[in-house]
Design a protein around this motif. Structure first.
Motif, PDB file in Angstrom:
ATOM      1  N   PHE A 180       1.070  -1.288   0.037  1.00  0.00           N
ATOM      2  CA  PHE A 180       0.110   0.042   0.069  1.00  0.00           C
ATOM      3  C   PHE A 180       1.009   1.134   0.005  1.00  0.00           C
ATOM      4  O   PHE A 180       0.607   2.181  -0.850  1.00  0.00           O
ATOM      5  N   ILE A 181       1.897   1.302   1.002  1.00  0.00           N
ATOM      6  CA  ILE A 181       2.493   2.668   0.926  1.00  0.00           C
ATOM      7  C   ILE A 181       3.488   2.866  -0.237  1.00  0.00           C
ATOM      8  O   ILE A 181       3.757   3.913  -0.660  1.00  0.00           O
ATOM      9  N   ALA A 182       3.993   1.834  -0.665  1.00  0.00           N
ATOM     10  CA  ALA A 182       5.174   1.976  -1.915  1.00  0.00           C
ATOM     11  C   ALA A 182       4.115   2.359  -2.814  1.00  0.00           C
ATOM     12  O   ALA A 182       4.660   3.416  -3.814  1.00  0.00           O
ATOM     13  N   PRO A 183       3.268   1.546  -3.462  1.00  0.00           N
ATOM     14  CA  PRO A 183       2.311   2.366  -4.526  1.00  0.00           C
ATOM     15  C   PRO A 183       1.879   3.805  -4.257  1.00  0.00           C
ATOM     16  O   PRO A 183       1.996   4.808  -5.347  1.00  0.00           O
ATOM     17  N   LEU A 184       1.544   4.122  -3.147  1.00  0.00           N
ATOM     18  CA  LEU A 184       0.997   5.343  -2.678  1.00  0.00           C
ATOM     19  C   LEU A 184       1.949   6.499  -3.107  1.00  0.00           C
ATOM     20  O   LEU A 184       1.816   7.517  -3.629  1.00  0.00           O
ATOM     21  N   ILE A 185       3.270   6.284  -2.478  1.00  0.00           N
ATOM     22  CA  ILE A 185       4.464   6.979  -2.879  1.00  0.00           C
ATOM     23  C   ILE A 185       4.615   7.402  -4.215  1.00  0.00           C
ATOM     24  O   ILE A 185       4.944   8.351  -4.899  1.00  0.00           O
ATOM     25  N   ASP A 186       4.767   6.076  -5.128  1.00  0.00           N
ATOM     26  CA  ASP A 186       4.837   6.152  -6.374  1.00  0.00           C
ATOM     27  C   ASP A 186       3.786   7.015  -7.112  1.00  0.00           C
ATOM     28  O   ASP A 186       4.034   7.739  -7.798  1.00  0.00           O
ATOM     29  N   GLN A 187       2.425   6.876  -6.986  1.00  0.00           N
ATOM     30  CA  GLN A 187       1.587   7.589  -7.359  1.00  0.00           C
ATOM     31  C   GLN A 187       1.654   9.219  -7.120  1.00  0.00           C
ATOM     32  O   GLN A 187       1.070  10.089  -7.657  1.00  0.00           O
ATOM     33  N   THR A 188       1.852   9.342  -5.805  1.00  0.00           N
ATOM     34  CA  THR A 188       1.820  10.676  -5.300  1.00  0.00           C
ATOM     35  C   THR A 188       2.912  11.315  -6.031  1.00  0.00           C
ATOM     36  O   THR A 188       2.913  12.665  -6.401  1.00  0.00           O
ATOM     37  N   MET A 189       4.098  10.997  -6.171  1.00  0.00           N
ATOM     38  CA  MET A 189       5.269  11.522  -6.880  1.00  0.00           C
ATOM     39  C   MET A 189       5.049  11.570  -8.318  1.00  0.00           C
ATOM     40  O   MET A 189       5.511  12.706  -8.949  1.00  0.00           O
ATOM     41  N   ARG A 190       4.169  10.795  -9.060  1.00  0.00           N
ATOM     42  CA  ARG A 190       4.104  10.909 -10.198  1.00  0.00           C
ATOM     43  C   ARG A 190       2.968  12.038 -10.536  1.00  0.00           C
ATOM     44  O   ARG A 190       3.234  12.989 -11.556  1.00  0.00           O
ATOM     45  N   LEU A 191       2.049  12.147  -9.586  1.00  0.00           N
ATOM     46  CA  LEU A 191       0.724  13.088  -9.617  1.00  0.00           C
ATOM     47  C   LEU A 191       1.589  14.549  -9.556  1.00  0.00           C
ATOM     48  O   LEU A 191       1.166  15.458 -10.181  1.00  0.00           O
ATOM     49  N   TRP A 192       2.344  14.656  -8.576  1.00  0.00           N
ATOM     50  CA  TRP A 192       3.094  15.982  -8.342  1.00  0.00           C
ATOM     51  C   TRP A 192       4.434  16.199  -9.259  1.00  0.00           C
ATOM     52  O   TRP A 192       4.684  17.335  -9.219  1.00  0.00           O
ATOM     53  N   GLY A 193       4.664  15.513  -9.895  1.00  0.00           N
ATOM     54  CA  GLY A 193       5.919  15.677 -10.907  1.00  0.00           C
ATOM     55  C   GLY A 193       7.212  15.624 -10.367  1.00  0.00           C
ATOM     56  O   GLY A 193       8.248  16.048 -10.857  1.00  0.00           O
ATOM     57  N   TRP A 194       7.347  14.986  -9.192  1.00  0.00           N
ATOM     58  CA  TRP A 194       8.671  14.837  -8.407  1.00  0.00           C
ATOM     59  C   TRP A 194       9.478  13.691  -9.037  1.00  0.00           C
ATOM     60  O   TRP A 194       9.038  12.672  -9.469  1.00  0.00           O
ATOM     61  N   GLU A 195      10.764  13.939  -9.063  1.00  0.00           N
ATOM     62  CA  GLU A 195      11.677  12.764  -9.334  1.00  0.00           C
ATOM     63  C   GLU A 195      12.224  12.172  -8.402  1.00  0.00           C
ATOM     64  O   GLU A 195      12.566  12.802  -7.315  1.00  0.00           O
ATOM     65  N   ALA A 196      12.524  10.985  -8.637  1.00  0.00           N
ATOM     66  CA  ALA A 196      13.150  10.241  -7.585  1.00  0.00           C
ATOM     67  C   ALA A 196      14.576  10.562  -7.467  1.00  0.00           C
ATOM     68  O   ALA A 196      15.307  10.410  -8.473  1.00  0.00           O
ATOM     69  N   PRO A 197      15.471  10.430  -6.275  1.00  0.00           N
ATOM     70  CA  PRO A 197      16.739  10.761  -6.104  1.00  0.00           C
ATOM     71  C   PRO A 197      17.551   9.615  -6.742  1.00  0.00           C
ATOM     72  O   PRO A 197      17.001   8.322  -6.894  1.00  0.00           O
ATOM     73  N   TRP A 198      18.741   9.950  -7.181  1.00  0.00           N
ATOM     74  CA  TRP A 198      19.788   8.765  -7.371  1.00  0.00           C
ATOM     75  C   TRP A 198      19.482   7.959  -8.567  1.00  0.00           C
ATOM     76  O   TRP A 198      19.822   6.880  -8.828  1.00  0.00           O
ATOM     77  N   GLY A 199      18.647   8.514  -9.455  1.00  0.00           N
ATOM     78  CA  GLY A 199      18.539   7.867 -10.675  1.00  0.00           C
ATOM     79  C   GLY A 199      17.516   6.743 -10.501  1.00  0.00           C
ATOM     80  O   GLY A 199      17.239   5.853 -11.436  1.00  0.00           O
ATOM     81  N   LEU A 200      16.938   6.567  -9.365  1.00  0.00           N
ATOM     82  CA  LEU A 200      15.866   5.361  -9.049  1.00  0.00           C
ATOM     83  C   LEU A 200      14.374   5.933  -9.894  1.00  0.00           C
ATOM     84  O   LEU A 200      14.053   6.849 -10.008  1.00  0.00           O
ATOM     85  N   THR A 201      13.575   4.709 -10.055  1.00  0.00           N
ATOM     86  CA  THR A 201      12.173   5.054 -10.323  1.00  0.00           C
ATOM     87  C   THR A 201      11.431   5.524  -9.084  1.00  0.00           C
ATOM     88  O   THR A 201      12.003   4.999  -8.045  1.00  0.00           O
ATOM     89  N   THR A 202      10.463   6.030  -9.406  1.00  0.00           N
ATOM     90  CA  THR A 202       9.458   6.385  -8.126  1.00  0.00           C
ATOM     91  C   THR A 202       8.978   5.147  -7.632  1.00  0.00           C
ATOM     92  O   THR A 202       8.941   5.233  -6.474  1.00  0.00           O
TER      93      THR A 202
END
Length: 64
Positions: free
Chosen positions: A20-42
């Motif tokens: 639950f938390i992992a997909p929530l972080i992924d979707q929230t970061m994509r919605l707000w247009g944030w990039e993940a650090p160190w070249g990781l995917t969201t």
């Protein structure tokens, strides 16, 4: 069956963190247009954060 359910509930915080938390972080970061650090995917970042947080909650028995 009772033993299997007890074992499942012992690791439920870890499963919640990953499922639950992992997909929530992924979707929230994509919605707000944030990039993940160190070249990781969201999603990878979400899995790391959710997994670590879920493991912490499983070991300690609380989320905070």
């Amino acid at each position: 069956m009772q033993i299997a359910i007890k074992k499942l509930f012992l690791i439920m915080p870890l499963l919640f963190g990953i499922g639950f938390i992992a997909p929530l972080i992924d979707q929230t970061m994509r919605l707000w247009g944030w990039e993940a650090p160190w070249g990781l995917t969201t999603l990878t970042l979400g899995l790391i954060v959710g997994g670590v947080w879920g493991l912490y909650a499983t070991i300690r028995g609380r989320w905070i």
